[in-house]
Write a protein that holds these residues in place. Sequence first.
Motif, PDB file in Angstrom:
ATOM      1  N   ILE A  18       0.862  -1.181   0.000  1.00 44.84           N
ATOM      2  CA  ILE A  18       0.000   0.000   0.000  1.00 44.84           C
ATOM      3  C   ILE A  18       0.883   1.210   0.000  1.00 44.84           C
ATOM      4  O   ILE A  18       1.792   1.340   0.836  1.00 44.84           O
ATOM      5  N   ILE A  19       0.639   2.124  -0.946  1.00 42.91           N
ATOM      6  CA  ILE A  19       1.415   3.357  -1.070  1.00 42.91           C
ATOM      7  C   ILE A  19       0.420   4.495  -0.916  1.00 42.91           C
ATOM      8  O   ILE A  19      -0.540   4.618  -1.697  1.00 42.91           O
ATOM      9  N   ALA A  20       0.593   5.351   0.114  1.00 41.49           N
ATOM     10  CA  ALA A  20      -0.298   6.491   0.379  1.00 41.49           C
ATOM     11  C   ALA A  20       0.454   7.762   0.104  1.00 41.49           C
ATOM     12  O   ALA A  20       1.588   7.924   0.578  1.00 41.49           O
ATOM     13  N   ARG A  26      -2.606   3.958  -3.073  1.00 43.14           N
ATOM     14  CA  ARG A  26      -2.472   2.940  -4.106  1.00 43.14           C
ATOM     15  C   ARG A  26      -1.944   1.671  -3.430  1.00 43.14           C
ATOM     16  O   ARG A  26      -1.160   1.735  -2.481  1.00 43.14           O
ATOM     17  N   HIS A  27      -2.375   0.525  -3.925  1.00 39.96           N
ATOM     18  CA  HIS A  27      -1.913  -0.736  -3.360  1.00 39.96           C
ATOM     19  C   HIS A  27      -1.628  -1.708  -4.487  1.00 39.96           C
ATOM     20  O   HIS A  27      -2.256  -1.665  -5.554  1.00 39.96           O
ATOM     21  N   PHE A  28      -0.667  -2.563  -4.185  1.00 37.56           N
ATOM     22  CA  PHE A  28      -0.259  -3.581  -5.160  1.00 37.56           C
ATOM     23  C   PHE A  28      -0.211  -4.918  -4.440  1.00 37.56           C
ATOM     24  O   PHE A  28       0.272  -5.007  -3.299  1.00 37.56           O
TER      25      PHE A  28
END
Length: 424
Positions: A18-20, A26-28
């Motif tokens: 998870i990229i905030a 955004r999550h991968f």
Amino acid sequence: MNIQPTVFGKRKEPHTVIIARGDRIRHFTIRPWVAALAGTAMAVIAGGYLVATAYLVVRDDLMGAAMARQARMQQAYEDRISTLRAQVDRITSRQLLDQQLMERKVSKLIERQEQLTKRHGRLEPILERSRPDKHTAVPLPSPRPQKDASLQLRGTTVDTTILTASAYAPAPAAAVSAMRWPIRDRAQPSEADQADRLFVAINRSLRDIESEQIARVEVLAEEAYQTAEEIAQALAEAGVRPADNFGTEAVGGPLLAAGQIGPFDEKVRELDEALNTLEQLKKTARQVPIANPLPGARVTSMFGTRRDPLLGRRAHHSGMDFSGKTGTPIKAAGAGKVIRAGWNGGYGRMVEIDHGNGLTTRYAHMSRIDVGVGDKVSPGSVIGKVGSSGRSTGPHLHYEVRKSGKPINPLRFIKAGRNIQRLL
């Protein structure tokens, strides 16, 4: 029913990343096989990087070592080239020194040969004077260079034309092939050594020629002095003193110390003096009446007291009588000048010849006179014929020798002539 994926035999749950960023999130989801693949790729890349780095490091070391080895080889080659160049320079210098040495030796030999040739030329006129027979050759050693002459040195033929060379001749191909580079084989004699031996041989030959010339001059001088002594002794027995007839010629020349005159010049001077003495004695002997005026005739009356053929009493006979047939030629006993030719009382037809130094000869009772006053005669010249003119009992020759007008015994002169006739 959900089946969980396995990686290398183990089940793994999928990972979510998870990229905030602000309000955006955004999550991968990363599955295990993707992670394994990515790790493998990264490991391969890292391994390749490490291999490449190691290769570059090792290559630099190898290149450095190769360059160092090449530098060492180049330095060794340069040192070798320097050594060879130094050896070549030494050989070239030696050749130049050999060339200069040979040129000096050649110059000395040529100078010595020219000196011997000049000596031979100086001796020629002197030898001509010493030859009793002009057609008889007197051998004298002289240098005779030969173009095709050669000298064998340890099986190698050395051409003596090297004497005329002006430069150091290069070694032949056979000699070059037999050479060890860069130093020549010491067992093989060099051209300089061969030339030195050749020079020694030629120098010895020229020295022998010079010694033989000096020895020949000494022999000729000794022979001339002996001949002159024999002539002088014979003339002295005849009552003629040769010292009164020569030795007063005009002479001169620079005063030289004995050390300034070489042995050859000294010997030539002695020979010249001996020949001058001999020539003067011969000239004197030819003027002295030593020949027989009537060769082969029998002596019928000697000089001195005898019984007079006409009066039969003892009387002084001032000459010698030679029997001969009328018309037999009468010859002059020596060189001179006719001072009387004609009738002279009891002498009948008479010829008187002046031979110089107070000596005169008279030839009397001649049937014919063939000379006149003032004529010059030589020994053996016919001056008249045998006869019986004047106070005579038959054909014969009355012969007198007078010294300062006084008659002396002619037999002494005839004996002297017999002793030295072969020497004139």
